[in-house]
Design a protein around this motif. Structure first.
Motif, PDB file in Angstrom:
ATOM      1  N   LEU A 276       4.818  19.756  -6.345  1.00 33.74           N
ATOM      2  CA  LEU A 276       3.496  20.236  -5.953  1.00 33.74           C
ATOM      3  C   LEU A 276       2.433  19.166  -6.132  1.00 33.74           C
ATOM      4  O   LEU A 276       1.529  19.019  -5.315  1.00 33.74           O
ATOM      5  N   ASP A 277       2.531  18.404  -7.212  1.00 39.01           N
ATOM      6  CA  ASP A 277       1.538  17.364  -7.482  1.00 39.01           C
ATOM      7  C   ASP A 277       2.106  15.955  -7.345  1.00 39.01           C
ATOM      8  O   ASP A 277       1.345  15.011  -7.116  1.00 39.01           O
ATOM      9  N   GLY A 278       3.425  15.820  -7.489  1.00 41.76           N
ATOM     10  CA  GLY A 278       4.001  14.483  -7.529  1.00 41.76           C
ATOM     11  C   GLY A 278       4.453  13.918  -6.201  1.00 41.76           C
ATOM     12  O   GLY A 278       4.600  12.709  -6.058  1.00 41.76           O
ATOM     13  N   PHE A 279       4.670  14.793  -5.190  1.00 40.79           N
ATOM     14  CA  PHE A 279       5.169  14.281  -3.912  1.00 40.79           C
ATOM     15  C   PHE A 279       4.017  13.782  -3.047  1.00 40.79           C
ATOM     16  O   PHE A 279       2.992  14.450  -2.899  1.00 40.79           O
ATOM     17  N   PHE A 280       4.196  12.596  -2.475  1.00 41.92           N
ATOM     18  CA  PHE A 280       3.200  12.044  -1.554  1.00 41.92           C
ATOM     19  C   PHE A 280       3.904  11.092  -0.608  1.00 41.92           C
ATOM     20  O   PHE A 280       4.573  10.155  -1.035  1.00 41.92           O
ATOM     21  N   GLN A 281       3.763  11.345   0.665  1.00 42.37           N
ATOM     22  CA  GLN A 281       4.382  10.506   1.686  1.00 42.37           C
ATOM     23  C   GLN A 281       3.273   9.811   2.476  1.00 42.37           C
ATOM     24  O   GLN A 281       2.554  10.451   3.241  1.00 42.37           O
ATOM     25  N   PRO A 282       3.067   8.493   2.289  1.00 42.99           N
ATOM     26  CA  PRO A 282       2.011   7.790   3.031  1.00 42.99           C
ATOM     27  C   PRO A 282       2.280   7.828   4.544  1.00 42.99           C
ATOM     28  O   PRO A 282       3.382   7.530   4.998  1.00 42.99           O
ATOM     29  N   LEU A 283       1.265   8.207   5.299  1.00 43.12           N
ATOM     30  CA  LEU A 283       1.341   8.255   6.753  1.00 43.12           C
ATOM     31  C   LEU A 283       0.276   7.329   7.329  1.00 43.12           C
ATOM     32  O   LEU A 283      -0.519   6.738   6.596  1.00 43.12           O
ATOM     33  N   ALA A 284       0.251   7.225   8.653  1.00 44.29           N
ATOM     34  CA  ALA A 284      -0.708   6.332   9.315  1.00 44.29           C
ATOM     35  C   ALA A 284      -2.143   6.710   8.958  1.00 44.29           C
ATOM     36  O   ALA A 284      -3.009   5.837   8.801  1.00 44.29           O
TER      37      ALA A 284
ATOM     38  N   LEU B  58       0.820  -1.199   0.000  1.00 44.51           N
ATOM     39  CA  LEU B  58       0.000   0.000   0.000  1.00 44.51           C
ATOM     40  C   LEU B  58       0.861   1.259   0.000  1.00 44.51           C
ATOM     41  O   LEU B  58       0.610   2.206  -0.748  1.00 44.51           O
ATOM     42  N   LYS B  59       1.908   1.268   0.841  1.00 47.04           N
ATOM     43  CA  LYS B  59       2.800   2.435   0.892  1.00 47.04           C
ATOM     44  C   LYS B  59       3.479   2.649  -0.452  1.00 47.04           C
ATOM     45  O   LYS B  59       3.627   3.786  -0.913  1.00 47.04           O
ATOM     46  N   ALA B  60       3.886   1.533  -1.099  1.00 47.69           N
ATOM     47  CA  ALA B  60       4.532   1.652  -2.406  1.00 47.69           C
ATOM     48  C   ALA B  60       3.537   2.141  -3.456  1.00 47.69           C
ATOM     49  O   ALA B  60       3.877   2.948  -4.329  1.00 47.69           O
ATOM     50  N   GLY B  61       2.291   1.682  -3.352  1.00 43.34           N
ATOM     51  CA  GLY B  61       1.278   2.074  -4.321  1.00 43.34           C
ATOM     52  C   GLY B  61       0.831   3.512  -4.176  1.00 43.34           C
ATOM     53  O   GLY B  61       0.496   4.171  -5.160  1.00 43.34           O
ATOM     54  N   LEU B  62       0.824   4.019  -2.948  1.00 41.89           N
ATOM     55  CA  LEU B  62       0.373   5.385  -2.713  1.00 41.89           C
ATOM     56  C   LEU B  62       1.486   6.406  -2.885  1.00 41.89           C
ATOM     57  O   LEU B  62       1.218   7.582  -3.115  1.00 41.89           O
ATOM     58  N   GLY B  63       2.733   5.981  -2.718  1.00 40.64           N
ATOM     59  CA  GLY B  63       3.861   6.914  -2.743  1.00 40.64           C
ATOM     60  C   GLY B  63       4.013   7.627  -4.075  1.00 40.64           C
ATOM     61  O   GLY B  63       3.501   7.193  -5.111  1.00 40.64           O
ATOM     62  N   GLY B  64       4.720   8.745  -4.052  1.00 38.38           N
ATOM     63  CA  GLY B  64       4.964   9.521  -5.268  1.00 38.38           C
ATOM     64  C   GLY B  64       5.957   8.823  -6.188  1.00 38.38           C
ATOM     65  O   GLY B  64       6.626   7.855  -5.807  1.00 38.38           O
ATOM     66  N   ASN B  65       6.044   9.316  -7.407  1.00 38.19           N
ATOM     67  CA  ASN B  65       6.923   8.688  -8.398  1.00 38.19           C
ATOM     68  C   ASN B  65       7.901   9.688  -9.003  1.00 38.19           C
ATOM     69  O   ASN B  65       8.170   9.665 -10.194  1.00 38.19           O
TER      70      ASN B  65
END
Length: 551
Positions: free
Chosen positions: A68-76, A38-45
């Motif tokens: 601005l649009d590409g960064f995503f860090q999965p949290l709890a 899930l973390k790998a799937g949600l993370g940015g590319n």
């Protein structure tokens, strides 16, 4: 056969859950994701290539902007949200099994509602709803919409079941109308289905003079015709702007969707939507049908906590890695991290935009690293519209915070364009400043010669030579000397002279290395700050400690 965009052929897999077994609508969904998947799937590319750090400023501005649009860090909080959506989606299908006839019973009930115009009408009383609703509340900028979009992207939007000659819409996401009217919501619903299936329901239903009750019945019937698994209604706070009772009617419609038509509903909004769910007990109870999620900004770690083990630390440390600056540090300095939180108050959208704009400003100014001075300047100059909200959050006063529950982020794209244009107009000046060691007269001479049509790689060594050998002459006297050398150099290039060590002017000290005393001086507001920075860098000998050691 070529499938429409976003559609896949059904591939059935046993889920291992008895309640889901034999239900094609559930078994065609992707398997449950483990936490790591899930973390790998949600993370940015975003790709970070070390060589990109040395690209020209304009190119780096474009690369930095993708954060601005590409960064995503999965949290709890994202793991919890995905889990609830996963359960809601599958539980909603339990009562609408395509293989057992349950879905057909829902369709027959829907037909009866359209024919009679009564949303309570039914033919098959035994059909039970297994759908749930969820109220998802968070201030603007907390990442609600982007998080939902990433979670929904782990599912196919459309699934075709050849064995049953059936097309399944896994999820449908629409925006709540600004006027809070039911007709506008129905139009948005029909329009979204038309956009993904190339149908014409807006023309067939939306443009007819149907009453609201009939349109709701048609909307409900379509929800079962395509077995919509999850209906996400964003910007739910717009309901509260209608004083005529439209909000209450619309909430009653949501209750009908969940209770009698078995479509799970996720209602997404800012804290302004809270009163909507409290209009009556039944609406409030349905809003918490599967619980409610309230996303607060990231909290500031306590002094005794290990910051890297907190959500704030994990988020900023991951974001800090995405720098395209030649003098960036590997870790976030403690002083900067404290300032970063104070300016953003933990609102993730502000955290990212503050970081992006600071990094771009570091490129434009030639500082090539993010410093407290740069971050303060970006907050002061570029993020003025959010200052009242930040002040309210710092105060901790609920009454003040309530005034700004809908945080509006300034047009960052426009700010980036302005900084990019500034870089474009000043990059030659910055380059020349480095070439000539900050010598304004030499830079002026260079610009004059270029304007006269003498632009060439020969200019720099010739101008430097002229100022070294004839430092006492004025520009008007140096001009003919340089032109004479220039004409001669075209015939035989001059022998490269050993350049003298360039002196750096005070106004250029911010471009030096971080451990350079001149750079520290450029970042300090007074002598006390300068001394503190020197001590922190280990450049000041601690005589008290040395005398105390007895050596």
């Amino acid at each position: 056969m070529t499938l429409p965009s976003g559609m896949v052929h059904a591939v059935y897999q046993d889920t291992g859950v008895p309640a889901y077994q034999g239900n094609p609508l559930i078994e065609a969904l992707p398997p449950f994701l483990e936490r790591k998947q899930l973390k790998a799937g949600l993370g940015g590319n975003i790709e970070l290539r070390p060589s990109d750090i040395y690209l020209d400023g304009q190119t780096r501005v474009h690369i930095i902007s993708q954060l601005l649009d590409g960064f995503f860090q999965p949290l709890a909080r994202h793991i919890e949200l995905e889990s609830k959506i996963s359960i809601m989606l599958r539980q909603g299908y339990v009562g609408r099994n395509l293989a057992t006839g349950d879905l057909s019973a829902h369709l027959q009930n829907g037909y009866e509602r359209i024919k009679s115009g009564d949303l309570k009408a039914f033919r098959f009383e035994h059909v039970e709803s297994t759908a749930k609703s969820l109220a998802f509340i968070g201030c603007s900028g907390s990442g609600k919409t982007s998080s939902l979009n990433r979670i929904l992207a782990t599912y196919p939007r459309l699934i075709h079941h050849p064995e049953h000659n059936f097309t399944q819409i896994v999820f449908l996401k629409i925006d709540c109308p600004h006027d809070g009217s039911l007709k506008s919501l129905c139009h948005n619903f029909f329009r979204e289905i038309d956009s993904i299936l190339a149908t014409n329901y807006v023309r067939r239903y939306g443009e007819k003079r149907h009453g609201v009750e009939t349109m709701i019945a048609l909307m409900s019937q379509l929800a079962n015709t395509y077995a919509i698994g999850l209906l996400v209604i964003d910007e739910i706070q717009h309901l509260s702007v209608r004083a005529s009772g439209g909000a209450e009617k619309m909430l009653n419609f949501f209750v009908t969707l969940v209770n009698e038509i078995s479509v799970p509903v996720v209602m997404v909004g800012t804290p302004k939507a809270r009163p909507v769910f409290e209009t009556d007990l039944r609406s409030a109870r349905r809003g918490a049908g599967f619980g409610s999620i309230l996303w607060e900004p990231l909290s500031q770690p306590a002094a005794e906590e290990n910051v890297l083990r907190t959500e704030w630390g994990a988020f900023t440390q991951k974001l800090w890695k995405y720098q395209w600056l030649t003098k960036a540090s590997d870790t976030v300095p403690d002083e900067l991290r404290v300032l970063w939180f104070d300016l953003s108050q933990g609102i993730m959208d502000v955290v990212i935009k503050l970081f992006v704009l600071s990094q771009i400003r570091a490129v434009v100014t030639g500082t090539e690293r993010i410093t407290p001075n740069i971050m303060n300047a970006v907050y002061r100059d570029e993020l003025k519209p959010i200052h009242p909200m930040m002040e309210a959050l710092r105060s901790g006063d609920p009454s003040k915070i309530a005034r700004y529950s809908d945080l509006t982020i300034p047009d960052v794209d426009k700010k980036i364009l302005e900084l990019s244009n500034l870089l474009e107009s000043s990059k030659d000046q910055i380059r020349k400043s480095f070439q000539y060691g900050g010598n304004d007269q030499a830079i002026r001479m260079h610009n004059m010669l270029v304007d006269m049509g003498y632009e060439s790689d020969l200019l720099e060594p010739l101008i430097q030579r002229a100022f070294e050998e004839h430092a006492d002459l004025q520009l008007k006297d140096l001009m003919p000397i340089i032109l004479n050398w220039y004409q001669s150099s075209e015939q035989s290039p001059p022998v490269k002279r050993k350049q003298k060590t360039k002196s750096i002017k005070v106004k250029e000290w911010h471009t030096l290395d971080s451990d350079d005393l001149r750079f520290m001086h450029s970042q300090a507001a007074n002598e006390e700050q300068m001394l503190g920075a020197a001590k922190q860098s280990g450049l000041v000998f601690n005589t008290v400690q040395w005398l105390g050691s007895g050596e």
